[in-house]
Motif scaffolding. Structure first.
Motif, PDB file in Angstrom:
ATOM      1  N   ILE A 196      -9.192  -8.690   9.977  1.00  8.73           N
ATOM      2  CA  ILE A 196      -9.055  -8.431   8.222  1.00  8.73           C
ATOM      3  C   ILE A 196      -8.770  -8.796   7.143  1.00  8.73           C
ATOM      4  O   ILE A 196      -7.401  -8.706   7.140  1.00  8.73           O
ATOM      5  CB  ILE A 196      -9.005  -6.506   8.804  1.00  8.73           C
ATOM      6  CG1 ILE A 196     -10.186  -6.281   9.747  1.00  8.73           C
ATOM      7  CG2 ILE A 196      -9.415  -6.207   6.954  1.00  8.73           C
ATOM      8  CD1 ILE A 196      -9.027  -5.648  10.890  1.00  8.73           C
ATOM      9  N   VAL A 197      -9.543  -8.725   6.090  1.00  8.97           N
ATOM     10  CA  VAL A 197      -9.037 -10.050   5.348  1.00  8.97           C
ATOM     11  C   VAL A 197      -8.796  -8.856   3.363  1.00  8.97           C
ATOM     12  O   VAL A 197     -10.044  -8.508   3.260  1.00  8.97           O
ATOM     13  CB  VAL A 197      -9.129 -10.918   5.023  1.00  8.97           C
ATOM     14  CG1 VAL A 197      -8.521 -11.630   3.724  1.00  8.97           C
ATOM     15  CG2 VAL A 197      -9.878 -11.987   6.086  1.00  8.97           C
ATOM     16  N   ALA A 198      -7.430  -8.203   3.592  1.00  8.60           N
ATOM     17  CA  ALA A 198      -7.616  -7.432   2.226  1.00  8.60           C
ATOM     18  C   ALA A 198      -7.440  -8.847   1.058  1.00  8.60           C
ATOM     19  O   ALA A 198      -6.802  -9.134   0.540  1.00  8.60           O
ATOM     20  CB  ALA A 198      -7.136  -6.732   1.995  1.00  8.60           C
ATOM     21  N   ALA A 199      -9.064  -9.164   0.338  1.00 12.45           N
ATOM     22  CA  ALA A 199      -8.640  -9.933  -0.721  1.00 12.45           C
ATOM     23  C   ALA A 199      -8.925  -9.163  -2.132  1.00 12.45           C
ATOM     24  O   ALA A 199     -10.075  -9.244  -2.584  1.00 12.45           O
ATOM     25  CB  ALA A 199      -9.875 -10.640  -0.023  1.00 12.45           C
ATOM     26  N   PHE A 200      -8.184  -8.107  -2.586  1.00  9.00           N
ATOM     27  CA  PHE A 200      -8.004  -7.513  -3.555  1.00  9.00           C
ATOM     28  C   PHE A 200      -8.372  -8.183  -4.694  1.00  9.00           C
ATOM     29  O   PHE A 200      -7.446  -9.599  -4.552  1.00  9.00           O
ATOM     30  CB  PHE A 200      -8.025  -6.738  -3.597  1.00  9.00           C
ATOM     31  CG  PHE A 200      -8.547  -5.782  -2.375  1.00  9.00           C
ATOM     32  CD1 PHE A 200      -9.722  -4.793  -1.906  1.00  9.00           C
ATOM     33  CD2 PHE A 200      -7.557  -5.381  -1.490  1.00  9.00           C
ATOM     34  CE1 PHE A 200      -9.763  -3.882  -1.475  1.00  9.00           C
ATOM     35  CE2 PHE A 200      -8.294  -4.564  -0.110  1.00  9.00           C
ATOM     36  CZ  PHE A 200      -9.605  -3.937  -0.590  1.00  9.00           C
ATOM     37  N   ASP A 201      -8.450  -7.658  -6.286  1.00  6.06           N
ATOM     38  CA  ASP A 201      -7.694  -8.199  -7.343  1.00  6.06           C
ATOM     39  C   ASP A 201      -6.028  -8.349  -8.080  1.00  6.06           C
ATOM     40  O   ASP A 201      -5.019  -7.489  -6.296  1.00  6.06           O
ATOM     41  CB  ASP A 201      -8.549  -7.409  -8.470  1.00  6.06           C
ATOM     42  CG  ASP A 201      -9.377  -7.499  -8.050  1.00  6.06           C
ATOM     43  OD1 ASP A 201     -10.271  -7.552  -8.007  1.00  6.06           O
ATOM     44  OD2 ASP A 201      -9.528  -6.268  -9.750  1.00  6.06           O
ATOM     45  N   ALA A 202      -5.462  -9.530  -8.667  1.00  9.09           N
ATOM     46  CA  ALA A 202      -3.698  -9.811  -8.038  1.00  9.09           C
ATOM     47  C   ALA A 202      -3.307  -8.591  -9.074  1.00  9.09           C
ATOM     48  O   ALA A 202      -2.992  -9.572 -10.834  1.00  9.09           O
ATOM     49  CB  ALA A 202      -3.304 -10.983  -8.557  1.00  9.09           C
ATOM     50  N   ASP A 203      -4.063  -7.274  -8.679  1.00 12.44           N
ATOM     51  CA  ASP A 203      -3.066  -6.243 -10.126  1.00 12.44           C
ATOM     52  C   ASP A 203      -1.906  -5.123  -9.283  1.00 12.44           C
ATOM     53  O   ASP A 203      -2.092  -5.232  -7.934  1.00 12.44           O
ATOM     54  CB  ASP A 203      -4.313  -5.989 -10.963  1.00 12.44           C
ATOM     55  CG  ASP A 203      -5.514  -5.210 -10.620  1.00 12.44           C
ATOM     56  OD1 ASP A 203      -5.466  -4.631  -9.388  1.00 12.44           O
ATOM     57  OD2 ASP A 203      -6.102  -5.201 -11.119  1.00 12.44           O
ATOM     58  N   ASP A 204      -1.780  -3.880  -9.794  1.00 13.45           N
ATOM     59  CA  ASP A 204      -1.187  -3.093  -9.107  1.00 13.45           C
ATOM     60  C   ASP A 204      -2.697  -1.922  -8.326  1.00 13.45           C
ATOM     61  O   ASP A 204      -2.475  -1.857  -7.216  1.00 13.45           O
ATOM     62  CB  ASP A 204      -0.897  -2.086 -10.458  1.00 13.45           C
ATOM     63  CG  ASP A 204       0.402  -1.932 -11.026  1.00 13.45           C
ATOM     64  OD1 ASP A 204       1.316  -3.526 -10.490  1.00 13.45           O
ATOM     65  OD2 ASP A 204       0.914  -2.413 -11.559  1.00 13.45           O
ATOM     66  N   ALA A 205      -4.027  -2.032  -8.870  1.00 10.05           N
ATOM     67  CA  ALA A 205      -4.609  -1.394  -8.105  1.00 10.05           C
ATOM     68  C   ALA A 205      -5.293  -2.132  -6.591  1.00 10.05           C
ATOM     69  O   ALA A 205      -4.952  -1.729  -5.673  1.00 10.05           O
ATOM     70  CB  ALA A 205      -5.862  -1.251  -9.231  1.00 10.05           C
ATOM     71  N   GLY A 206      -4.994  -3.880  -7.140  1.00  9.00           N
ATOM     72  CA  GLY A 206      -5.536  -4.524  -5.801  1.00  9.00           C
ATOM     73  C   GLY A 206      -4.263  -4.279  -4.578  1.00  9.00           C
ATOM     74  O   GLY A 206      -4.858  -4.121  -3.599  1.00  9.00           O
TER      75      GLY A 206
END
Length: 142
Positions: free
Chosen positions: A65-75
């Motif tokens: 499973i890859v968590a590929a979120f934004d590079a910010d606090d929310a990510g």
């Protein structure tokens, strides 16, 4: 919530914040075996969405499973939410083969669509010269 097509032999699930980020991630990191499914959470997931994510993880034939979120606090918070979901699925189902990987863009505040756009701009502004034997072919992209 958006899901890509699902195949019975999928080995990897990539989770992103938006569908365009999922498509951008797929373009940046293509799966030559075509055994990856993609899902976007549409931002902070609701309890119902997390139930769908956990059910998807539980039924995933593969292990990654890859968590590929934004590079910010929310990510980064979403990475932790998914970590908790994977841990919950593993303890509930007895699966010890699940592997969670977090992959965020390297530049703070970027998302995968911005990374792809920047990569295209770099390629667009690059002059390529291809030398073949005695002939030289100049190719300018842009």
């Amino acid at each position: 919530m958006w899901f890509s097509r699902v195949q019975s032999d999928d080995r990897r699930l990539v989770l992103t914040e938006s569908a365009i980020d999922a498509l951008s991630y797929a373009a940046l990191f293509p799966d030559v075996e075509d055994r990856t499914r993609y899902a976007s959470l549409g931002g902070r997931p609701s309890a119902r969405q997390m139930g769908l994510v956990q059910a998807t993880i539980a039924r995933l034939p593969g292990t990654e499973i890859v968590a590929a979120f934004d590079a910010d606090d929310a990510g980064r918070k979403l990475v932790e939410v998914i970590r908790e979901a994977v841990t919950s699925v593993a303890s509930r189902t007895g699966r010890s083969d699940l592997i969670l990987k977090a992959q965020l863009p390297t530049i703070e505040q970027e998302d995968w669509n911005q990374v792809l756009q920047n990569a295209v701009l770099i390629l667009h502004n690059t002059d390529l010269t291809i030398t073949t034997g005695l002939d030289q072919i100049g190719l300018e992209i842009g």
